[in-house]
Motif scaffolding. Structure first.
Motif, PDB file in Angstrom:
ATOM      1  N   TRP A 149      39.789   9.811  -2.564  1.00 43.24           N
ATOM      2  CA  TRP A 149      41.006  10.348  -3.151  1.00 43.24           C
ATOM      3  C   TRP A 149      41.873  11.082  -2.133  1.00 43.24           C
ATOM      4  O   TRP A 149      43.090  10.893  -2.103  1.00 43.24           O
ATOM      5  N   ALA A 150      41.270  11.936  -1.320  1.00 48.89           N
ATOM      6  CA  ALA A 150      42.052  12.709  -0.343  1.00 48.89           C
ATOM      7  C   ALA A 150      42.713  11.793   0.678  1.00 48.89           C
ATOM      8  O   ALA A 150      43.836  12.065   1.129  1.00 48.89           O
ATOM      9  N   ASP A 151      42.043  10.704   1.042  1.00 47.02           N
ATOM     10  CA  ASP A 151      42.629   9.754   1.987  1.00 47.02           C
ATOM     11  C   ASP A 151      43.770   8.963   1.351  1.00 47.02           C
ATOM     12  O   ASP A 151      44.677   8.499   2.041  1.00 47.02           O
ATOM     13  N   ALA A 152      43.716   8.780   0.037  1.00 48.48           N
ATOM     14  CA  ALA A 152      44.750   8.023  -0.667  1.00 48.48           C
ATOM     15  C   ALA A 152      46.061   8.803  -0.767  1.00 48.48           C
ATOM     16  O   ALA A 152      47.148   8.215  -0.744  1.00 48.48           O
ATOM     17  N   VAL A 153      45.961  10.121  -0.869  1.00 49.32           N
ATOM     18  CA  VAL A 153      47.135  10.952  -1.152  1.00 49.32           C
ATOM     19  C   VAL A 153      48.277  10.751  -0.154  1.00 49.32           C
ATOM     20  O   VAL A 153      49.428  10.545  -0.565  1.00 49.32           O
ATOM     21  N   PRO A 154      48.057  10.806   1.164  1.00 46.59           N
ATOM     22  CA  PRO A 154      49.209  10.679   2.075  1.00 46.59           C
ATOM     23  C   PRO A 154      49.944   9.349   1.935  1.00 46.59           C
ATOM     24  O   PRO A 154      51.170   9.301   2.036  1.00 46.59           O
ATOM     25  N   HIS A 155      49.202   8.273   1.680  1.00 49.22           N
ATOM     26  CA  HIS A 155      49.834   6.965   1.534  1.00 49.22           C
ATOM     27  C   HIS A 155      50.667   6.910   0.254  1.00 49.22           C
ATOM     28  O   HIS A 155      51.796   6.411   0.262  1.00 49.22           O
ATOM     29  N   LEU A 156      50.115   7.441  -0.822  1.00 46.64           N
ATOM     30  CA  LEU A 156      50.838   7.449  -2.090  1.00 46.64           C
ATOM     31  C   LEU A 156      52.036   8.394  -2.032  1.00 46.64           C
ATOM     32  O   LEU A 156      53.112   8.081  -2.551  1.00 46.64           O
ATOM     33  N   ARG A 157      51.853   9.526  -1.386  1.00 47.38           N
ATOM     34  CA  ARG A 157      52.959  10.481  -1.253  1.00 47.38           C
ATOM     35  C   ARG A 157      54.099   9.863  -0.456  1.00 47.38           C
ATOM     36  O   ARG A 157      55.272   9.986  -0.811  1.00 47.38           O
ATOM     37  N   ARG A 158      53.757   9.174   0.623  1.00 46.89           N
ATOM     38  CA  ARG A 158      54.786   8.521   1.454  1.00 46.89           C
ATOM     39  C   ARG A 158      55.506   7.439   0.659  1.00 46.89           C
ATOM     40  O   ARG A 158      56.734   7.316   0.726  1.00 46.89           O
ATOM     41  N   ALA A 159      54.757   6.655  -0.118  1.00 49.23           N
ATOM     42  CA  ALA A 159      55.378   5.611  -0.943  1.00 49.23           C
ATOM     43  C   ALA A 159      56.322   6.234  -1.969  1.00 49.23           C
ATOM     44  O   ALA A 159      57.419   5.712  -2.214  1.00 49.23           O
ATOM     45  N   ALA A 160      55.925   7.355  -2.556  1.00 46.97           N
ATOM     46  CA  ALA A 160      56.777   8.036  -3.538  1.00 46.97           C
ATOM     47  C   ALA A 160      58.043   8.579  -2.873  1.00 46.97           C
ATOM     48  O   ALA A 160      59.118   8.565  -3.477  1.00 46.97           O
ATOM     49  N   GLU A 161      57.930   9.037  -1.636  1.00 48.30           N
ATOM     50  CA  GLU A 161      59.107   9.519  -0.909  1.00 48.30           C
ATOM     51  C   GLU A 161      60.070   8.371  -0.614  1.00 48.30           C
ATOM     52  O   GLU A 161      61.282   8.523  -0.730  1.00 48.30           O
ATOM     53  N   LEU A 162      59.508   7.221  -0.235  1.00 41.97           N
ATOM     54  CA  LEU A 162      60.340   6.074   0.124  1.00 41.97           C
ATOM     55  C   LEU A 162      61.055   5.478  -1.074  1.00 41.97           C
ATOM     56  O   LEU A 162      62.177   4.992  -0.950  1.00 41.97           O
ATOM     57  N   ASP A 163      60.402   5.477  -2.222  1.00 41.00           N
ATOM     58  CA  ASP A 163      61.012   4.928  -3.435  1.00 41.00           C
ATOM     59  C   ASP A 163      60.617   5.799  -4.622  1.00 41.00           C
ATOM     60  O   ASP A 163      59.639   5.516  -5.314  1.00 41.00           O
ATOM     61  N   PRO A 164      61.363   6.875  -4.856  1.00 42.48           N
ATOM     62  CA  PRO A 164      60.995   7.826  -5.907  1.00 42.48           C
ATOM     63  C   PRO A 164      61.167   7.295  -7.334  1.00 42.48           C
ATOM     64  O   PRO A 164      60.809   7.971  -8.283  1.00 42.48           O
ATOM     65  N   GLY A 165      61.649   6.075  -7.478  1.00 42.69           N
ATOM     66  CA  GLY A 165      61.853   5.513  -8.809  1.00 42.69           C
ATOM     67  C   GLY A 165      60.740   4.617  -9.300  1.00 42.69           C
ATOM     68  O   GLY A 165      60.885   3.970 -10.335  1.00 42.69           O
ATOM     69  N   ARG A 166      59.620   4.576  -8.602  1.00 39.14           N
ATOM     70  CA  ARG A 166      58.505   3.702  -8.990  1.00 39.14           C
ATOM     71  C   ARG A 166      57.439   4.505  -9.734  1.00 39.14           C
ATOM     72  O   ARG A 166      56.649   5.231  -9.124  1.00 39.14           O
ATOM     73  N   ALA A 167      57.411   4.351 -11.037  1.00 33.06           N
ATOM     74  CA  ALA A 167      56.473   5.104 -11.875  1.00 33.06           C
ATOM     75  C   ALA A 167      55.007   4.878 -11.505  1.00 33.06           C
ATOM     76  O   ALA A 167      54.237   5.846 -11.473  1.00 33.06           O
ATOM     77  N   PRO A 168      54.573   3.639 -11.224  1.00 32.86           N
ATOM     78  CA  PRO A 168      53.149   3.467 -10.904  1.00 32.86           C
ATOM     79  C   PRO A 168      52.699   4.288  -9.693  1.00 32.86           C
ATOM     80  O   PRO A 168      51.597   4.834  -9.685  1.00 32.86           O
ATOM     81  N   THR A 169      53.560   4.397  -8.697  1.00 33.77           N
ATOM     82  CA  THR A 169      53.207   5.187  -7.516  1.00 33.77           C
ATOM     83  C   THR A 169      52.971   6.635  -7.898  1.00 33.77           C
ATOM     84  O   THR A 169      51.991   7.256  -7.468  1.00 33.77           O
ATOM     85  N   TRP A 170      53.852   7.191  -8.721  1.00 36.63           N
ATOM     86  CA  TRP A 170      53.693   8.575  -9.160  1.00 36.63           C
ATOM     87  C   TRP A 170      52.430   8.738  -9.997  1.00 36.63           C
ATOM     88  O   TRP A 170      51.734   9.749  -9.889  1.00 36.63           O
ATOM     89  N   HIS A 171      52.132   7.737 -10.829  1.00 32.59           N
ATOM     90  CA  HIS A 171      50.904   7.798 -11.639  1.00 32.59           C
ATOM     91  C   HIS A 171      49.671   7.843 -10.733  1.00 32.59           C
ATOM     92  O   HIS A 171      48.793   8.695 -10.911  1.00 32.59           O
ATOM     93  N   TYR A 172      49.604   6.927  -9.775  1.00 37.48           N
ATOM     94  CA  TYR A 172      48.451   6.895  -8.868  1.00 37.48           C
ATOM     95  C   TYR A 172      48.356   8.178  -8.047  1.00 37.48           C
ATOM     96  O   TYR A 172      47.257   8.674  -7.788  1.00 37.48           O
ATOM     97  N   LEU A 173      49.497   8.714  -7.629  1.00 41.80           N
ATOM     98  CA  LEU A 173      49.495   9.981  -6.889  1.00 41.80           C
ATOM     99  C   LEU A 173      48.961  11.101  -7.770  1.00 41.80           C
ATOM    100  O   LEU A 173      48.137  11.905  -7.324  1.00 41.80           O
ATOM    101  N   GLY A 174      49.396  11.160  -9.024  1.00 41.95           N
ATOM    102  CA  GLY A 174      48.883  12.176  -9.945  1.00 41.95           C
ATOM    103  C   GLY A 174      47.387  12.070 -10.122  1.00 41.95           C
ATOM    104  O   GLY A 174      46.668  13.086 -10.118  1.00 41.95           O
ATOM    105  N   GLU A 175      46.903  10.851 -10.249  1.00 44.23           N
ATOM    106  CA  GLU A 175      45.466  10.636 -10.413  1.00 44.23           C
ATOM    107  C   GLU A 175      44.694  11.122  -9.187  1.00 44.23           C
ATOM    108  O   GLU A 175      43.685  11.823  -9.311  1.00 44.23           O
TER     109      GLU A 175
END
Length: 147
Positions: free
Chosen positions: A63-89
């Motif tokens: 999980w901790a290793d996943a966070v930076p990748h998901l956070r970066r994806a959310a920064e690049l495209d803040p309109g993608r709900a699945p990315t935010w969901h996975y980041l929350g998880e």
């Protein structure tokens, strides 16, 4: 056929991404991770590869290793709900409850009737000792799932 195409073009991001998706679907996370990391070596801001790698690492329990990748994806495209969901998880799993709450809330803004996101919000609200809010989210989650 995909492997043959990659023999001819081993750095083709679209082919590597397609193979990584197939590998992930068959629970071959290590191989999928290698393909996604290859894509990101060529393009560190490749949105689909960042999200997919975050998902693969999450499925591996990293999980901790996943966070930076998901956070970066959310920064690049803040309109993608699945990315935010996975980041929350992922943030919930590493006990960053405020971050998880914010990520799930963003996902719910983008997709208000996504049952899993609403359930995740309920879990985080429970963990934040907000039982009334959690109950409302669990109810919304059940309604969104049609139960």
């Amino acid at each position: 056929m995909l492997d043959r195409a990659l023999e001819a073009e081993p750095l083709n991001a679209a082919l590597l991404l397609r193979r990584a998706v197939l590998l992930t679907a068959t629970n071959r996370y290590g191989a999928a991770q290698r393909d996604l990391e290859q894509v990101l070596r060529g393009d560190p801001a490749h949105l689909e590869a960042l999200t997919a790698l975050g998902l693969v690492l999450s499925r591996k329990g990293r999980w901790a290793d996943a966070v930076p990748h998901l956070r970066r994806a959310a920064e690049l495209d803040p309109g993608r709900a699945p990315t935010w969901h996975y980041l929350g998880e992922a943030l919930n799993h590493i006990d960053d409850l405020d971050g998880a709450l914010a990520a799930y809330e963003r996902a719910a803004e983008l997709r208000p009737f996504h049952a899993r996101t609403l359930h995740g919000l309920g879990v985080v609200l429970d963990r934040l000792n907000r039982p009334d809010d959690a109950t409302r989210m669990y109810r919304r989650s059940r309604e969104a799932a049609g139960r």
